[in-house]
Motif scaffolding. Structure first.
Motif, PDB file in Angstrom:
ATOM      1  N   ASN A 198       0.826  -1.219   0.000  1.00  0.00           N
ATOM      2  CA  ASN A 198       0.000   0.000   0.000  1.00  0.00           C
ATOM      3  C   ASN A 198       0.855   1.262   0.000  1.00  0.00           C
ATOM      4  OD1 ASN A 198      -1.614  -2.066   2.196  1.00  0.00           O
ATOM      5  ND2 ASN A 198      -2.627  -1.488   0.288  1.00  0.00           N
ATOM      6  N   GLU A 252      -0.024  15.282   3.190  1.00  0.00           N
ATOM      7  CA  GLU A 252      -1.074  14.620   3.959  1.00  0.00           C
ATOM      8  C   GLU A 252      -2.467  15.039   3.471  1.00  0.00           C
ATOM      9  OE1 GLU A 252      -0.837  12.149   6.015  1.00  0.00           O
ATOM     10  OE2 GLU A 252       1.336  12.158   5.652  1.00  0.00           O
ATOM     11  N   TYR A 307      -2.984  13.176   0.352  1.00  0.00           N
ATOM     12  CA  TYR A 307      -3.248  11.770   0.655  1.00  0.00           C
ATOM     13  C   TYR A 307      -4.713  11.573   1.064  1.00  0.00           C
ATOM     14  CZ  TYR A 307      -3.031   7.287   3.098  1.00  0.00           C
ATOM     15  OH  TYR A 307      -3.251   6.007   3.519  1.00  0.00           O
ATOM     16  N   GLN A 340      -7.765   9.285  -0.660  1.00  0.00           N
ATOM     17  CA  GLN A 340      -8.644   8.357   0.044  1.00  0.00           C
ATOM     18  C   GLN A 340     -10.114   8.651  -0.212  1.00  0.00           C
ATOM     19  OE1 GLN A 340      -7.086   5.684   1.737  1.00  0.00           O
ATOM     20  NE2 GLN A 340      -5.467   6.705   0.575  1.00  0.00           N
ATOM     21  N   ASP A 381      -0.928   3.679  -4.045  1.00  0.00           N
ATOM     22  CA  ASP A 381      -1.417   2.414  -3.490  1.00  0.00           C
ATOM     23  C   ASP A 381      -0.793   1.202  -4.189  1.00  0.00           C
ATOM     24  OD1 ASP A 381      -2.799   0.918  -1.669  1.00  0.00           O
ATOM     25  OD2 ASP A 381      -4.680   0.913  -2.792  1.00  0.00           O
ATOM     26  N   THR A 396       5.405   8.424   1.177  1.00  0.00           N
ATOM     27  CA  THR A 396       4.484   9.192   2.005  1.00  0.00           C
ATOM     28  C   THR A 396       3.726   8.272   2.953  1.00  0.00           C
ATOM     29  OG1 THR A 396       4.231  10.715   0.136  1.00  0.00           O
ATOM     30  CG2 THR A 396       2.636  10.900   1.929  1.00  0.00           C
ATOM     31  N   HIS A 397       3.307   7.127   2.434  1.00  0.00           N
ATOM     32  CA  HIS A 397       2.625   6.115   3.255  1.00  0.00           C
ATOM     33  C   HIS A 397       2.973   4.740   2.707  1.00  0.00           C
ATOM     34  CE1 HIS A 397      -0.025   8.401   5.981  1.00  0.00           C
ATOM     35  NE2 HIS A 397      -0.080   9.297   4.999  1.00  0.00           N
ATOM     36  N   GLY A 398       2.822   3.731   3.551  1.00  0.00           N
ATOM     37  CA  GLY A 398       3.053   2.358   3.120  1.00  0.00           C
ATOM     38  C   GLY A 398       4.350   1.774   3.670  1.00  0.00           C
ATOM     39  N   ARG A 399       4.605   0.528   3.286  1.00  0.00           N
ATOM     40  CA  ARG A 399       5.786  -0.180   3.800  1.00  0.00           C
ATOM     41  C   ARG A 399       6.567  -0.813   2.660  1.00  0.00           C
ATOM     42  NH1 ARG A 399       5.116  -4.077   8.689  1.00  0.00           N
ATOM     43  NH2 ARG A 399       3.978  -5.388   7.199  1.00  0.00           N
TER      44      ARG A 399
END
Length: 408
Positions: free
Chosen positions: A8, A18, A21, A25, A45, A80-83
């Protein structure tokens, strides 16, 4: 076993990441987000699982997000986000010391424009990363020579890199990446700056090198032919999103949408597609000695066929029979097909590609039998199906033909 897990992942450039982001969403488009926040969504994503020891190709047009995604893997840019998990460790949350350790021991990168030091020799360029790590001079030299030998640079160690051709400079870049024996090799458009003939040669050499070293390689390209040639699996990106992941065969034979279908339209499928993906499964067969001329002729006439493969009781290929020969036996009241079996019929394994079958079309008018490693018939390839595949007939038309073809 997964070597790299991307979960993701979002990468957004701009001051209001942010806020952008949150808009994503809420289902807003990239264009709307750029207009309202001034932020650019580079990756949206993305989730991938890259297996240990495979060449995984990420491809797409310019601006698709492929290089941005690659740079997230070694945290040249921070998502920015995720792994991003490498050997189960999340590089996104690694501190500077942990990140340096991962880059030294687990990751290496090969760039499009080489990134070499022109005032240094080949050997010194290759050992530069080791020098930064504090490795002593003799060990650096040994590792540099070993990696040079892997990529065909023997004897060039004391030449200046500025005196080398583009192809040779890219070899230096590859040798430098290999010098510390990394587990993962990241290659960002590594061959795209090379002349076409040199590019093909480097592709071949990368395949040979991978057979020896079994690295996990993530390869970025905008060229589908290159992706298909190199990739064990391919991820296709568009506007920051991953639209399909699959083997080259899956991408070619079952594109996920019109975008991918347009991409693969120009690819020479005969060099890629194995016969197993287009063969007729469970074909009608003549079974010897169980079936006599009358039974086999009846099978042929039901499907308007003029020949059939002949198998024994274990379904192993013996040869083929022709309608005219069987009719003669029937007229002579002969109860076995043995004397009509021709043993000069053609067969190939399921992994043979279509291109390999083209010369066989000149040798027979009969379907080509597809056999496994025990010579058991697992499929049949009528010659007209080869023509269909070569002329690019749509999958719907092919499926209609399959449905109306001879199966038991």
């Amino acid at each position: 076993m997964s070597k790299i897990e991307i979960e993701n992942l979002f990468l957004i450039f701009g001051r209001e990441k942010e806020r952008a982001y949150r808009h994503l969403q809420q289902g807003k488009s990239k264009a709307e987000i750029l207009k309202t926040t001034g932020c650019t969504v580079a990756v949206q994503d993305a989730s991938l699982s890259i297996n240990e020891g495979e060449i995984f190709v990420i491809m797409g047009l310019s601006g698709s997000g492929k290089s941005s995604l690659l740079r997230c893997i070694n945290k040249l840019v921070r998502p920015t986000h995720g792994r991003v998990l490498i050997n189960g460790r999340d590089i996104v949350r690694a501190n500077e010391k942990e990140l340096m350790d991962i880059r030294r021991k687990e990751l290496a990168m090969v760039f499009q424009h080489f990134g070499l030091l022109p005032h240094r020799t080949v050997a010194d360029n290759i050992s530069f990363g080791l020098e930064l790590q504090g490795v002593d001079k003799d060990e650096r030299r040994t590792k540099a020579i070993n990696s040079m030998n892997l990529v065909g640079l023997e004897g060039y160690e004391d030449m200046m890199v500025s005196d080398l051709s583009g192809g040779m400079q890219q070899r230096v870049g590859l040798a430098r990446a290999l010098a510390n024996d990394p587990e993962v090799l990241l290659m960002d458009e590594a061959f795209s700056a090379l002349d076409p003939l040199i590019r093909v040669q480097m592709q071949d050499e990368l395949i040979d090198l991978q057979q020896k070293m079994k690295k996990t390689i993530v390869f970025i390209t905008h060229d589908l032919n290159e992706a298909i040639k190199l990739g064990d699996r391919i991820a296709i990106m568009r506007d920051g999103e991953i639209v399909q992941v699959g083997t080259p065969e899956e991408i070619l034979t079952n594109p996920a949408n019109e975008y991918v279908e347009d991409f693969v339209e120009s690819v020479d499928r005969t060099k890629i597609v194995p016969v197993s993906s287009i063969m007729l499964k469970n074909p009608i067969l003549a079974r010897f000695p169980k079936e006599g001329p009358a039974v086999v002729i009846r099978k042929m006439r039901q499907r308007n066929l003029t020949s059939l493969p002949v198998v024994n009781e274990e379904r192993q290929l013996i040869g083929e029979v022709h309608l005219k020969d069987l009719t003669k036996l029937l007229n002579e009241n002969i109860k076995t097909i043995e004397s009509a079996i021709r043993t000069d019929n053609l067969s190939v394994g399921p992994d043979a590609i279509i291109e390999e079958l083209l010369p066989l079309m000149m040798k027979t008018n009969s379907p080509i039998s597809i056999v496994d490693d025990k010579n058991k018939v697992i499929g049949l390839l009528p010659l007209q199906w080869l023509v269909i595949e070569m002329t690019g007939m749509g999958r719907t038309e092919i499926n209609e033909i399959i449905e109306n073809s001879q199966v038991e």
